[in-house]
Design a protein around this motif. Structure first.
Motif, mmCIF file in Angstrom:
data_model
loop_
_atom_site.group_PDB
_atom_site.id
_atom_site.type_symbol
_atom_site.label_atom_id
_atom_site.label_comp_id
_atom_site.label_asym_id
_atom_site.label_seq_id
_atom_site.Cartn_x
_atom_site.Cartn_y
_atom_site.Cartn_z
ATOM 1 N N ARG A 104 0.679 -0.925 -0.051
ATOM 2 C CA ARG A 104 -0.175 -0.056 -0.019
ATOM 3 C C ARG A 104 0.795 1.164 -0.081
ATOM 4 N NH1 ARG A 104 -4.672 -1.503 4.333
ATOM 5 N NH2 ARG A 104 -5.559 -3.443 3.501
ATOM 6 N N PRO A 105 0.634 2.022 -0.739
ATOM 7 C CA PRO A 105 1.200 3.665 -0.709
ATOM 8 C C PRO A 105 0.849 4.271 0.521
ATOM 9 C CG PRO A 105 -0.647 3.691 -2.389
ATOM 10 C CD PRO A 105 -0.617 2.126 -1.769
ATOM 11 N N PRO A 106 1.866 5.258 1.056
ATOM 12 C CA PRO A 106 1.849 5.881 2.036
ATOM 13 C C PRO A 106 0.463 6.674 2.035
ATOM 14 C CG PRO A 106 3.528 6.624 0.889
ATOM 15 C CD PRO A 106 3.052 5.537 0.141
ATOM 16 N N GLN A 107 -0.050 7.289 3.435
ATOM 17 C CA GLN A 107 -1.153 7.983 3.278
ATOM 18 C C GLN A 107 -1.059 8.679 4.788
ATOM 19 O OE1 GLN A 107 -5.186 6.468 3.600
ATOM 20 N NE2 GLN A 107 -4.461 4.859 4.791
ATOM 21 N N SER A 108 -1.651 9.867 4.927
ATOM 22 C CA SER A 108 -1.731 10.630 6.221
ATOM 23 C C SER A 108 -2.832 11.381 6.437
ATOM 24 C CB SER A 108 -0.246 11.560 6.275
ATOM 25 O OG SER A 108 -0.413 12.475 5.035
ATOM 26 N N GLN A 109 -2.951 11.455 7.616
ATOM 27 C CA GLN A 109 -4.290 12.413 7.931
ATOM 28 C C GLN A 109 -3.625 13.435 8.803
ATOM 29 O OE1 GLN A 109 -4.252 8.856 9.612
ATOM 30 N NE2 GLN A 109 -4.778 8.290 7.790
ATOM 31 N N HIS A 110 -4.302 14.777 8.321
ATOM 32 C CA HIS A 110 -3.844 16.144 8.999
ATOM 33 C C HIS A 110 -4.939 16.557 9.702
ATOM 34 C CE1 HIS A 110 -0.425 16.157 6.266
ATOM 35 N NE2 HIS A 110 -0.945 15.424 5.674
ATOM 36 N N PHE A 111 -4.767 17.192 10.693
ATOM 37 C CA PHE A 111 -5.788 18.085 11.524
ATOM 38 C C PHE A 111 -4.899 19.487 12.122
ATOM 39 C CE2 PHE A 111 -7.229 19.484 15.712
ATOM 40 C CZ PHE A 111 -8.631 19.696 15.300
ATOM 41 N N TRP A 131 -1.516 18.430 14.009
ATOM 42 C CA TRP A 131 -1.519 17.153 14.070
ATOM 43 C C TRP A 131 -1.388 16.298 12.774
ATOM 44 C CZ3 TRP A 131 -4.488 12.910 13.036
ATOM 45 C CH2 TRP A 131 -4.093 11.604 13.805
ATOM 46 N N ARG A 132 -0.506 15.402 12.996
ATOM 47 C CA ARG A 132 -0.673 14.585 11.343
ATOM 48 C C ARG A 132 -0.258 13.327 11.702
ATOM 49 N NH1 ARG A 132 3.545 17.352 8.930
ATOM 50 N NH2 ARG A 132 5.143 15.884 9.567
ATOM 51 N N HIS A 133 -0.855 12.196 11.079
ATOM 52 C CA HIS A 133 -0.598 11.032 11.505
ATOM 53 C C HIS A 133 -0.275 10.255 9.999
ATOM 54 C CE1 HIS A 133 -1.852 6.562 12.861
ATOM 55 N NE2 HIS A 133 -0.537 6.803 13.031
ATOM 56 N N THR A 134 0.915 9.484 9.815
ATOM 57 C CA THR A 134 1.317 9.118 8.599
ATOM 58 C C THR A 134 1.349 7.500 8.724
ATOM 59 O OG1 THR A 134 2.339 11.178 7.931
ATOM 60 C CG2 THR A 134 2.752 9.354 6.598
ATOM 61 N N ILE A 135 0.986 6.862 7.878
ATOM 62 C CA ILE A 135 1.115 5.237 8.043
ATOM 63 C C ILE A 135 1.323 4.807 6.394
ATOM 64 C CG2 ILE A 135 -0.805 5.094 9.749
ATOM 65 C CD1 ILE A 135 -2.507 4.318 7.563
ATOM 66 N N ASN A 136 1.648 3.463 6.407
ATOM 67 C CA ASN A 136 2.164 2.638 5.262
ATOM 68 C C ASN A 136 3.470 3.117 4.696
ATOM 69 O OD1 ASN A 136 -0.368 1.322 5.503
ATOM 70 N ND2 ASN A 136 -1.429 2.447 4.091
ATOM 71 N N LEU A 137 4.230 3.745 5.616
ATOM 72 C CA LEU A 137 5.753 4.262 4.990
ATOM 73 C C LEU A 137 6.556 3.088 4.827
ATOM 74 C CD1 LEU A 137 6.104 7.048 7.634
ATOM 75 C CD2 LEU A 137 5.856 7.421 5.352
ATOM 76 N N ASP A 138 7.136 3.284 3.627
ATOM 77 C CA ASP A 138 8.244 2.176 3.157
ATOM 78 C C ASP A 138 9.187 1.828 4.199
ATOM 79 O OD1 ASP A 138 10.056 0.335 1.942
ATOM 80 O OD2 ASP A 138 9.260 1.268 0.054
ATOM 81 N N MET A 139 9.484 0.949 4.964
ATOM 82 C CA MET A 139 10.426 0.505 5.788
ATOM 83 C C MET A 139 11.637 0.130 5.253
ATOM 84 S SD MET A 139 7.792 -1.388 8.637
ATOM 85 C CE MET A 139 9.037 -1.399 9.758
ATOM 86 N N GLY A 140 11.625 -0.084 3.875
ATOM 87 C CA GLY A 140 13.062 -0.553 3.428
ATOM 88 C C GLY A 140 12.885 -2.163 3.252
ATOM 89 N N ASN A 141 13.958 -2.809 2.871
ATOM 90 C CA ASN A 141 14.162 -4.151 2.812
ATOM 91 C C ASN A 141 14.044 -4.863 4.073
ATOM 92 O OD1 ASN A 141 13.986 -5.228 -0.005
ATOM 93 N ND2 ASN A 141 15.994 -4.006 -0.535
#
Length: 410
Positions: A104-111, A131-141
């Protein structure tokens, strides 16, 4: 956000037919093809990541031809590049930069929420919460096979003739996947005061109190979020202003101050967790703890505890654990200071023509904003010693610089 399609092209040689594209091979599956190299007999895997050896880079040059010929011969014995009976990973039994099916590509919620109040005629203050919450960040190999773990790989290691048998269910090294499971969280209070241009003077003062925490890299292959911790500094202050002086002269400034950021202290070359990693975080500390919740007294205590409980023993992977020592002088980085000033003299001709001559000073007080600090306790001489300036280029924060310029407007 979306993901660039080209990133998936690298895995086609791995999951596609044998010979379908460039395939990255670890040294563990490439045997030394020539004799006479000290400490590396013919047939020894070309992988040196655990102990010092006498192997030099110059030895690689005569090896490249025989290695390429052997691989080409091996590939030629398996069908055509359109035959899906066996895939690249079936033959080489190792892989990197694979993408999971549900990537999944990254996504974030902003407030954000803010209030503003005018004080007098030319002053406005405002405060904002962000406030910002980001998920699905690529953690690399991440090696899902745990090849280097003390407990052994998930897929059993190949034995004998299995190494060249594409139908054998075994592995020869890591199986690395690009993992979209990273996340972070940012929260900040932004305070700002603005004085609009009046009585030939304009001023802006902005202060940020911030916190960002998240995934900081793999420090335990069985617990991806063991590195959860701070990712940025806490305090930022910026002051900028313009002062219009007599005779068409104008002075302006930008002043920036940033507090020290988080520091992680670790030990290279040993894997205390036994999960297959190349370094370890100092036991008793956490990622980004120093400058945040820990200081020099904590570090001295943790180093003493380490030497008492770990030094002289071996890791779960039988690596000798060294005794640690702190240098006499060290710092967990420095705060950032910068003062930029501009002086402008404007000449006007009639209504449309203006000529401005200006002088700009960057980092007026020539403060050495040092960087390049290493948190590796294995190297006492370089531990938390500056090796560079934060910015080596011309401009804000770097070595003091002066420039002159002119501007014609009409």
């Amino acid at each position: 956000d979306s993901m660039e399609l080209w990133k998936r092209l690298g895995e086609r040689a791995i999951i596609g037919p044998i010979g379908n594209g460039r395939y990255p091979l670890p040294g563990s599956i490439v045997p030394n093809p020539i004799p006479g190299i000290p400490g590396v007999p013919q047939g020894t895997p070309l992988e040196f990541n655990s102990n010092p050896t006498a192997f030099r880079g110059a030895y690689i040059v005569p090896m490249m031809g025989p290695i390429a010929d052997a691989l080409a011969q091996e590939l030629a014995s398996f069908g055509s590049p359109t035959d899906l009976t066996f895939r690249g990973v079936n033959l080489f039994k190792t892989a990197s930069d694979l993408y999971p099916m549900n990537y999944r590509p990254p996504q974030s919620q902003h407030f954000s929420f803010g209030v503003q109040q005018r004080l007098k005629r030319d002053w406005v203050i405002d405060g904002n919460f962000v406030w910002r919450h980001t998920i699905n960040l690529d953690m690399g190999n991440i090696d899902y096979n745990h090849w280097n773990a003390a407990s052994g790989p998930v897929i059993p290691a190949c034995k004998g003739s299995q190494a060249l048998d594409p139908s054998a269910q075994c592995s020869l090294d890591s199986i690395e996947m690009r993992t979209p499971a990273g996340r972070n969280r940012y929260a900040a209070m932004l305070l700002r005061a603005d004085k609009r241009l009046s009585r030939n003077f304009e001023l802006t003062v902005a202060y940020t109190l911030q916190s960002r925490v998240g995934y900081n890299g793999l420090i335990d292959a069985t617990n991806w979020f063991a590195s959860w911790g701070p990712q940025t500094n806490h305090h930022n202050l910026m002051v900028s202003g313009i002062w219009r002086l007599p005779w068409g002269v104008e002075a302006s400034l930008i002043s920036s101050i940033r507090s020290r950021g988080p520091v992680t202290v670790g030990i290279s070359g040993i894997d205390i967790t036994g999960t297959g990693l190349g370094s370890s975080i100092l036991p008793g500390s956490s990622s980004g703890a120093f400058n945040m919740s820990m200081g020099k007294d904590d570090l001295s205590r943790l180093v003493a505890d380490f030497n008492k409980n770990y030094a002289g023993k071996v890791t779960p992977r039988n690596q000798p654990i060294p005794t640690l020592a702190l240098p006499a002088n060290y710092e967990f980085g420095k705060a950032f200071y910068d003062q930029d000033v501009r002086i402008t003299k404007t000449f006007s001709y009639r209504e449309r023509w203006k000529l401005a001559l200006f002088t700009e000073f960057f980092n007026l007080f020539n403060i050495a904003n040092l960087g390049g600090y290493s948190g590796d306790l294995r190297n006492t001489s370089s531990f938390m010693q500056p090796t560079s300036r934060i910015f080596q280029v011309f401009g804000s924060g770097g070595p003091r610089a002066i420039q002159f310029g002119t501007r014609l407007s009409f």
